[in-house]
Scaffold this motif. Structure first.
Motif, PDB file in Angstrom:
ATOM      1  N   TYR A  34      37.740  37.523  41.901  1.00  0.00           N
ATOM      2  CA  TYR A  34      38.294  37.479  40.543  1.00  0.00           C
ATOM      3  C   TYR A  34      39.143  38.717  40.257  1.00  0.00           C
ATOM      4  O   TYR A  34      40.218  38.621  39.648  1.00  0.00           O
ATOM      5  CB  TYR A  34      37.170  37.368  39.522  1.00  0.00           C
ATOM      6  CG  TYR A  34      37.655  37.345  38.091  1.00  0.00           C
ATOM      7  CD1 TYR A  34      38.261  36.204  37.565  1.00  0.00           C
ATOM      8  CD2 TYR A  34      37.507  38.464  37.270  1.00  0.00           C
ATOM      9  CE1 TYR A  34      38.723  36.186  36.257  1.00  0.00           C
ATOM     10  CE2 TYR A  34      37.965  38.448  35.959  1.00  0.00           C
ATOM     11  CZ  TYR A  34      38.572  37.301  35.464  1.00  0.00           C
ATOM     12  OH  TYR A  34      39.031  37.290  34.166  1.00  0.00           O
ATOM     13  N   LEU A  35      38.684  39.897  40.704  1.00  0.00           N
ATOM     14  CA  LEU A  35      39.456  41.120  40.511  1.00  0.00           C
ATOM     15  C   LEU A  35      40.788  41.049  41.262  1.00  0.00           C
ATOM     16  O   LEU A  35      41.823  41.511  40.754  1.00  0.00           O
ATOM     17  CB  LEU A  35      38.652  42.339  40.976  1.00  0.00           C
ATOM     18  CG  LEU A  35      37.419  42.690  40.138  1.00  0.00           C
ATOM     19  CD1 LEU A  35      36.680  43.870  40.745  1.00  0.00           C
ATOM     20  CD2 LEU A  35      37.818  43.002  38.696  1.00  0.00           C
ATOM     21  N   GLN A  36      40.770  40.466  42.468  1.00  0.00           N
ATOM     22  CA  GLN A  36      42.015  40.278  43.218  1.00  0.00           C
ATOM     23  C   GLN A  36      42.963  39.357  42.461  1.00  0.00           C
ATOM     24  O   GLN A  36      44.178  39.612  42.387  1.00  0.00           O
ATOM     25  CB  GLN A  36      41.720  39.714  44.608  1.00  0.00           C
ATOM     26  CG  GLN A  36      40.998  40.673  45.539  1.00  0.00           C
ATOM     27  CD  GLN A  36      40.696  40.030  46.879  1.00  0.00           C
ATOM     28  OE1 GLN A  36      41.315  39.044  47.272  1.00  0.00           O
ATOM     29  NE2 GLN A  36      39.724  40.599  47.590  1.00  0.00           N
ATOM     30  N   TYR A  37      42.416  38.287  41.897  1.00  0.00           N
ATOM     31  CA  TYR A  37      43.234  37.338  41.144  1.00  0.00           C
ATOM     32  C   TYR A  37      43.874  38.019  39.928  1.00  0.00           C
ATOM     33  O   TYR A  37      45.077  37.853  39.664  1.00  0.00           O
ATOM     34  CB  TYR A  37      42.356  36.165  40.703  1.00  0.00           C
ATOM     35  CG  TYR A  37      42.961  35.302  39.629  1.00  0.00           C
ATOM     36  CD1 TYR A  37      43.984  34.392  39.923  1.00  0.00           C
ATOM     37  CD2 TYR A  37      42.504  35.387  38.314  1.00  0.00           C
ATOM     38  CE1 TYR A  37      44.538  33.601  38.927  1.00  0.00           C
ATOM     39  CE2 TYR A  37      43.053  34.597  37.320  1.00  0.00           C
ATOM     40  CZ  TYR A  37      44.067  33.704  37.630  1.00  0.00           C
ATOM     41  OH  TYR A  37      44.619  32.934  36.635  1.00  0.00           O
ATOM     42  N   GLN A  38      43.078  38.807  39.211  1.00  0.00           N
ATOM     43  CA  GLN A  38      43.615  39.487  38.040  1.00  0.00           C
ATOM     44  C   GLN A  38      44.645  40.547  38.429  1.00  0.00           C
ATOM     45  O   GLN A  38      45.644  40.744  37.725  1.00  0.00           O
ATOM     46  CB  GLN A  38      42.485  40.129  37.234  1.00  0.00           C
ATOM     47  CG  GLN A  38      41.642  39.151  36.440  1.00  0.00           C
ATOM     48  CD  GLN A  38      42.420  38.525  35.289  1.00  0.00           C
ATOM     49  OE1 GLN A  38      43.491  38.991  34.900  1.00  0.00           O
ATOM     50  NE2 GLN A  38      41.886  37.445  34.739  1.00  0.00           N
ATOM     51  N   ARG A  39      44.428  41.219  39.542  1.00  0.00           N
ATOM     52  CA  ARG A  39      45.403  42.217  39.992  1.00  0.00           C
ATOM     53  C   ARG A  39      46.744  41.559  40.292  1.00  0.00           C
ATOM     54  O   ARG A  39      47.808  42.113  39.950  1.00  0.00           O
ATOM     55  CB  ARG A  39      44.870  42.947  41.224  1.00  0.00           C
ATOM     56  CG  ARG A  39      45.765  44.126  41.639  1.00  0.00           C
ATOM     57  CD  ARG A  39      45.237  44.823  42.875  1.00  0.00           C
ATOM     58  NE  ARG A  39      45.990  46.032  43.143  1.00  0.00           N
ATOM     59  CZ  ARG A  39      45.661  47.237  42.730  1.00  0.00           C
ATOM     60  NH1 ARG A  39      44.557  47.416  42.017  1.00  0.00           N
ATOM     61  NH2 ARG A  39      46.415  48.291  43.006  1.00  0.00           N
ATOM     62  N   GLY A  62      37.474  52.868  41.472  1.00  0.00           N
ATOM     63  CA  GLY A  62      36.868  52.012  40.469  1.00  0.00           C
ATOM     64  C   GLY A  62      37.844  51.402  39.485  1.00  0.00           C
ATOM     65  O   GLY A  62      37.420  50.846  38.457  1.00  0.00           O
ATOM     66  N   LEU A  63      39.132  51.471  39.760  1.00  0.00           N
ATOM     67  CA  LEU A  63      40.142  50.919  38.857  1.00  0.00           C
ATOM     68  C   LEU A  63      40.050  49.393  38.817  1.00  0.00           C
ATOM     69  O   LEU A  63      39.995  48.739  39.849  1.00  0.00           O
ATOM     70  CB  LEU A  63      41.541  51.337  39.311  1.00  0.00           C
ATOM     71  CG  LEU A  63      42.721  50.721  38.555  1.00  0.00           C
ATOM     72  CD1 LEU A  63      42.737  51.199  37.103  1.00  0.00           C
ATOM     73  CD2 LEU A  63      44.040  51.072  39.246  1.00  0.00           C
ATOM     74  N   GLU A  64      40.015  48.845  37.607  1.00  0.00           N
ATOM     75  CA  GLU A  64      40.044  47.401  37.410  1.00  0.00           C
ATOM     76  C   GLU A  64      41.145  47.071  36.419  1.00  0.00           C
ATOM     77  O   GLU A  64      41.514  47.905  35.585  1.00  0.00           O
ATOM     78  CB  GLU A  64      38.691  46.889  36.892  1.00  0.00           C
ATOM     79  CG  GLU A  64      37.552  47.109  37.871  1.00  0.00           C
ATOM     80  CD  GLU A  64      36.230  46.564  37.356  1.00  0.00           C
ATOM     81  OE1 GLU A  64      36.239  45.936  36.266  1.00  0.00           O
ATOM     82  OE2 GLU A  64      35.196  46.755  38.020  1.00  0.00           O
ATOM     83  N   MET A  65      41.670  45.848  36.504  1.00  0.00           N
ATOM     84  CA  MET A  65      42.767  45.449  35.619  1.00  0.00           C
ATOM     85  C   MET A  65      42.738  43.945  35.406  1.00  0.00           C
ATOM     86  O   MET A  65      42.190  43.189  36.216  1.00  0.00           O
ATOM     87  CB  MET A  65      44.111  45.882  36.209  1.00  0.00           C
ATOM     88  CG  MET A  65      44.424  45.249  37.558  1.00  0.00           C
ATOM     89  SD  MET A  65      45.886  45.999  38.357  1.00  0.00           S
ATOM     90  CE  MET A  65      45.195  47.573  38.900  1.00  0.00           C
ATOM     91  N   ASN A  78      45.274  45.069  30.633  1.00  0.00           N
ATOM     92  CA  ASN A  78      44.116  45.946  30.464  1.00  0.00           C
ATOM     93  C   ASN A  78      43.794  46.675  31.759  1.00  0.00           C
ATOM     94  O   ASN A  78      43.733  46.054  32.827  1.00  0.00           O
ATOM     95  CB  ASN A  78      42.893  45.120  30.040  1.00  0.00           C
ATOM     96  CG  ASN A  78      43.131  44.342  28.768  1.00  0.00           C
ATOM     97  OD1 ASN A  78      42.968  44.859  27.671  1.00  0.00           O
ATOM     98  ND2 ASN A  78      43.524  43.082  28.914  1.00  0.00           N
ATOM     99  N   PHE A  79      43.596  47.969  31.635  1.00  0.00           N
ATOM    100  CA  PHE A  79      43.126  48.798  32.746  1.00  0.00           C
ATOM    101  C   PHE A  79      41.797  49.432  32.342  1.00  0.00           C
ATOM    102  O   PHE A  79      41.584  49.754  31.170  1.00  0.00           O
ATOM    103  CB  PHE A  79      44.121  49.912  33.075  1.00  0.00           C
ATOM    104  CG  PHE A  79      45.452  49.436  33.575  1.00  0.00           C
ATOM    105  CD1 PHE A  79      45.623  49.042  34.889  1.00  0.00           C
ATOM    106  CD2 PHE A  79      46.546  49.371  32.719  1.00  0.00           C
ATOM    107  CE1 PHE A  79      46.850  48.599  35.352  1.00  0.00           C
ATOM    108  CE2 PHE A  79      47.780  48.933  33.164  1.00  0.00           C
ATOM    109  CZ  PHE A  79      47.939  48.543  34.483  1.00  0.00           C
ATOM    110  N   ALA A  80      40.920  49.598  33.305  1.00  0.00           N
ATOM    111  CA  ALA A  80      39.646  50.274  33.060  1.00  0.00           C
ATOM    112  C   ALA A  80      39.261  51.051  34.308  1.00  0.00           C
ATOM    113  O   ALA A  80      39.420  50.560  35.431  1.00  0.00           O
ATOM    114  CB  ALA A  80      38.557  49.270  32.701  1.00  0.00           C
TER     115      ALA A  80
END
Length: 292
Positions: A34-39, A62-65, A78-80
């Motif tokens: 899911y993180l890959q998809y959102q990236r 730990g960067l997520e988006m 959104n970045f976190a």
């Protein structure tokens, strides 16, 4: 890991409840996908500012988006990422723990509104997030974030924010020691407590007596102690309502106080105040019972 292991079917194949790690691995895999998809969705955003922020934050651990659609033609990127703070361990003086710790429980969430493919040049929306349990020592809602100057970017803002937070968290942890000193200073006046929060020293309950009147004093110490004084209530051990519950006083916060006093003077002033106020509380308890 080969390509077959990148599919959830890899873990669903030959599923067995005897292996408790399979479910965890499956959840982590789905989350990673899911993180890959959102990236990829963020990479498709055409806004130059968002693309620049992405390119400069690649090394942040730990960067997520993600991208969320707000309305037609309006999105939010959104970045976190976690903020890393080096600070003294507040409990190192009383046990064998290390004198310093690395805290990464606080994260920064950043929102870039994008309308019509453009994010504009203003400051993004910034929000600090921390576990609920951390509020006993430090409340991120009380943090005043550093100003976002013109032409600022996240990779430059992050170390400035971490320095600001590190100082404020250090002060909050120092407050733990001050609260402990205060609670211990109460004992010579009120007696030993029935219950104390010995982790953050936010609460203490002491059974005390004046004359023949015996009652509990429940103290609550704020995170901002000693800038903000403790509050406390009385609970009678001799007076009960019709349901058998002990009578409790109002919340006391209006007594003499100065954050510059030594802990012993703080305790002495509170003791003197309680000595006078408990008599009024005892009378009010008697009045309540006489009216039943």
């Amino acid at each position: 890991m080969d390509d077959s292991e990148l599919s959830p079917c890899y873990y669903l194949r030959d599923w067995t409840v005897a292996d408790p790690t399979r479910l965890l691995k499956l959840i982590l895999l789905i989350r990673g996908l899911y993180l890959q998809y959102q990236r990829k969705k963020v990479e498709e955003v055409s806004d130059e500012r968002v693309r620049f922020e992405m390119s400069t934050m690649a090394a942040i651990q730990g960067l997520e988006m993600c991208v969320t659609t707000i309305s037609e033609g309006m999105e939010e990127v959104n970045f976190a990422f976690p903020l890393v703070l080096e600070m003294e361990n507040p409990h190192s003086a009383t046990n064998s723990q290390s004198s310093s710790i690395t805290c990464s429980d606080i994260s920064l969430q950043v929102k870039f509104p994008v309308r019509g493919g453009q994010s504009g040049g203003g400051a993004p929306q910034l929000k600090l997030v921390a576990p609920e349990g951390m509020r006993d020592v430090f409340d991120v809602d009380d943090v005043k974030l550093p100003v976002w100057p013109e032409h600022m970017c996240l990779v430059e803002y992050k170390p400035t924010l971490e320095l600001t937070l590190q100082q404020q968290v250090r002060e909050a942890r120092a407050s733990v020691r001050l609260r402990r000193n205060f609670v211990e200073a109460l004992f010579p006046f009120f007696g030993h407590p029935l219950e104390v929060d010995t982790l953050y020293y936010r609460k203490a309950s002491i059974l005390t007596s004046f004359g023949v009147f015996t009652f509990l004093v429940h103290f609550v110490l704020p995170i901002q102690f000693p800038k903000i004084q403790p509050s406390f209530t009385f609970q009678s051990s001799q007076h009960f309502d019709a349901r058998g519950k002990p009578l409790v006083s109002r919340l006391y916060q209006d007594y003499p106080w100065s954050p510059r006093w030594e802990a012993s003077e703080m305790a002495q002033r509170i003791f003197d105040f309680v000595a006078e106020e408990c008599l009024a509380f005892k009378r009010s308890c008697g009045d309540i019972l006489s009216q039943r």
